[in-house]
Design a protein around this motif. Structure first.
Motif, PDB file in Angstrom:
ATOM      1  N   VAL A  97      -8.209  -0.976   3.827  1.00 58.24           N
ATOM      2  CA  VAL A  97      -7.829  -0.855   2.411  1.00 58.24           C
ATOM      3  C   VAL A  97      -7.167  -2.166   2.184  1.00 58.24           C
ATOM      4  O   VAL A  97      -7.165  -2.465   0.839  1.00 58.24           O
ATOM      5  CB  VAL A  97      -7.025   0.449   1.972  1.00 58.24           C
ATOM      6  CG1 VAL A  97      -6.609   0.466   0.737  1.00 58.24           C
ATOM      7  CG2 VAL A  97      -8.066   1.731   1.998  1.00 58.24           C
ATOM      8  N   THR A 105     -10.460  -8.334  -3.186  1.00 58.97           N
ATOM      9  CA  THR A 105     -10.866  -8.140  -4.488  1.00 58.97           C
ATOM     10  C   THR A 105     -10.218  -8.668  -5.378  1.00 58.97           C
ATOM     11  O   THR A 105     -10.496  -9.003  -6.552  1.00 58.97           O
ATOM     12  CB  THR A 105     -11.175  -6.678  -4.609  1.00 58.97           C
ATOM     13  OG1 THR A 105     -10.006  -5.916  -4.322  1.00 58.97           O
ATOM     14  CG2 THR A 105     -12.347  -5.882  -3.877  1.00 58.97           C
ATOM     15  N   LYS A 113      -1.601   4.745 -10.546  1.00 57.06           N
ATOM     16  CA  LYS A 113      -2.805   4.030 -11.096  1.00 57.06           C
ATOM     17  C   LYS A 113      -2.878   3.832 -12.677  1.00 57.06           C
ATOM     18  O   LYS A 113      -3.380   3.035 -13.159  1.00 57.06           O
ATOM     19  CB  LYS A 113      -4.061   4.702 -10.574  1.00 57.06           C
ATOM     20  CG  LYS A 113      -4.182   4.924  -9.286  1.00 57.06           C
ATOM     21  CD  LYS A 113      -4.391   3.586  -8.769  1.00 57.06           C
ATOM     22  CE  LYS A 113      -4.872   3.559  -7.277  1.00 57.06           C
ATOM     23  NZ  LYS A 113      -4.979   2.022  -6.820  1.00 57.06           N
ATOM     24  N   ASN A 171      -9.466  -5.137   1.997  1.00 54.28           N
ATOM     25  CA  ASN A 171     -10.398  -4.916   0.906  1.00 54.28           C
ATOM     26  C   ASN A 171      -9.616  -5.232  -0.461  1.00 54.28           C
ATOM     27  O   ASN A 171     -10.121  -5.887  -1.354  1.00 54.28           O
ATOM     28  CB  ASN A 171     -11.132  -3.622   0.862  1.00 54.28           C
ATOM     29  CG  ASN A 171     -11.973  -3.395  -0.293  1.00 54.28           C
ATOM     30  OD1 ASN A 171     -12.834  -4.154  -0.129  1.00 54.28           O
ATOM     31  ND2 ASN A 171     -11.908  -2.338  -1.137  1.00 54.28           N
ATOM     32  N   GLN A 172      -8.307  -4.742  -0.515  1.00 54.64           N
ATOM     33  CA  GLN A 172      -7.647  -4.973  -1.742  1.00 54.64           C
ATOM     34  C   GLN A 172      -7.324  -6.637  -1.920  1.00 54.64           C
ATOM     35  O   GLN A 172      -7.480  -7.305  -3.007  1.00 54.64           O
ATOM     36  CB  GLN A 172      -6.319  -4.471  -1.596  1.00 54.64           C
ATOM     37  CG  GLN A 172      -5.392  -4.546  -3.000  1.00 54.64           C
ATOM     38  CD  GLN A 172      -6.099  -3.671  -3.912  1.00 54.64           C
ATOM     39  OE1 GLN A 172      -7.018  -2.925  -3.924  1.00 54.64           O
ATOM     40  NE2 GLN A 172      -5.616  -3.998  -5.476  1.00 54.64           N
ATOM     41  N   PRO A 205      -3.026  -0.276  -3.637  1.00 55.19           N
ATOM     42  CA  PRO A 205      -3.974   0.715  -3.036  1.00 55.19           C
ATOM     43  C   PRO A 205      -3.086   1.838  -2.687  1.00 55.19           C
ATOM     44  O   PRO A 205      -1.961   1.833  -2.181  1.00 55.19           O
ATOM     45  CB  PRO A 205      -4.394  -0.284  -1.914  1.00 55.19           C
ATOM     46  CG  PRO A 205      -3.685  -1.190  -1.686  1.00 55.19           C
ATOM     47  CD  PRO A 205      -3.043  -1.482  -2.726  1.00 55.19           C
ATOM     48  N   ILE A 210       0.770  -1.121   0.077  1.00 53.05           N
ATOM     49  CA  ILE A 210      -0.056  -0.183  -0.135  1.00 53.05           C
ATOM     50  C   ILE A 210       1.020   1.417  -0.078  1.00 53.05           C
ATOM     51  O   ILE A 210       1.982   1.275   0.462  1.00 53.05           O
ATOM     52  CB  ILE A 210      -1.032   0.114   1.177  1.00 53.05           C
ATOM     53  CG1 ILE A 210      -1.922   1.081   1.069  1.00 53.05           C
ATOM     54  CG2 ILE A 210       0.003   0.131   2.574  1.00 53.05           C
ATOM     55  CD1 ILE A 210      -3.039   0.991   2.120  1.00 53.05           C
ATOM     56  N   ASN A 247      -7.567   4.832  -3.186  1.00 48.10           N
ATOM     57  CA  ASN A 247      -8.438   3.828  -2.603  1.00 48.10           C
ATOM     58  C   ASN A 247      -9.235   4.526  -1.428  1.00 48.10           C
ATOM     59  O   ASN A 247     -10.317   4.139  -0.886  1.00 48.10           O
ATOM     60  CB  ASN A 247      -8.003   2.741  -2.276  1.00 48.10           C
ATOM     61  CG  ASN A 247      -7.197   2.065  -3.289  1.00 48.10           C
ATOM     62  OD1 ASN A 247      -6.022   2.334  -4.030  1.00 48.10           O
ATOM     63  ND2 ASN A 247      -7.911   1.019  -3.822  1.00 48.10           N
ATOM     64  N   ASP A 248      -8.660   5.386  -0.860  1.00 48.49           N
ATOM     65  CA  ASP A 248      -9.226   6.108   0.431  1.00 48.49           C
ATOM     66  C   ASP A 248      -8.329   7.498   0.691  1.00 48.49           C
ATOM     67  O   ASP A 248      -7.450   7.598  -0.141  1.00 48.49           O
ATOM     68  CB  ASP A 248      -8.955   5.422   1.605  1.00 48.49           C
ATOM     69  CG  ASP A 248     -10.395   5.683   2.595  1.00 48.49           C
ATOM     70  OD1 ASP A 248     -10.843   6.688   2.665  1.00 48.49           O
ATOM     71  OD2 ASP A 248     -10.565   4.738   3.198  1.00 48.49           O
ATOM     72  N   LYS A 293      -8.062   8.337  -8.491  1.00 53.97           N
ATOM     73  CA  LYS A 293      -8.681   6.737  -8.202  1.00 53.97           C
ATOM     74  C   LYS A 293      -7.699   6.504  -7.049  1.00 53.97           C
ATOM     75  O   LYS A 293      -7.577   5.158  -6.906  1.00 53.97           O
ATOM     76  CB  LYS A 293      -8.222   6.126  -9.509  1.00 53.97           C
ATOM     77  CG  LYS A 293      -8.926   6.323 -10.664  1.00 53.97           C
ATOM     78  CD  LYS A 293      -8.773   5.719 -11.806  1.00 53.97           C
ATOM     79  CE  LYS A 293      -9.572   5.965 -13.073  1.00 53.97           C
ATOM     80  NZ  LYS A 293      -9.644   7.203 -13.851  1.00 53.97           N
TER      81      LYS A 293
END
Length: 126
Positions: free
Chosen positions: A116, A123, A68, A119-120, A77, A48, A97-98, A95
């Motif tokens: 994050v 997904t 990105k 979640n990464q 992320p 991250i 992630n937070d 873009k």
């Protein structure tokens, strides 16, 4: 294995504080000012990236946008750190992630990083 966080922040004191907080929470951190070349991000191979919105008098979201767009990095992320009033819009446009508002609460910072990353991982298997 500890998750690796790249902290991109020009203010050395803030960079050191953020790194210390995250290392105390069990992460491995590397702090740096804005990288001159995107390859510096690849070398650390972070899980991250935290980017300050104001690095070297340039908007940090431009670096986020470059990350990105880079095929080998776009999966990473990114969380934007900022005092900007419109940080939600900035994060959305690049873009990210937070985002985390400065001054930040330590527990909020850690919680967002964990969320994050988790979640990464969820997904990435879809």
């Amino acid at each position: 294995m500890k998750k690796k966080i790249l902290v991109i922040e020009n203010d050395r004191d803030i960079r050191d504080i953020v790194s210390f907080i995250l290392e105390e929470a069990g992460f491995k951190c590397l702090g740096m000012p804005e990288p001159e070349k995107i390859e510096q991000v690849k070398t650390f191979d972070p899980d991250i990236i935290l980017i300050d919105e104001f690095i070297n008098n340039k908007p940090g979201h431009r670096l986020c946008h470059r990350i990105k767009q880079e095929e080998t990095l776009q999966h990473l992320p990114v969380i934007i750190l900022s005092t900007a009033n419109n940080i939600e819009l900035i994060a959305e446009e690049c873009k990210a992630n937070d985002f985390v508002r400065k001054p930040f609460d330590m527990d909020e910072l850690i919680a967002k990083v964990i969320r994050v990353i988790d979640n990464q991982q969820l997904t990435s298997f879809c």
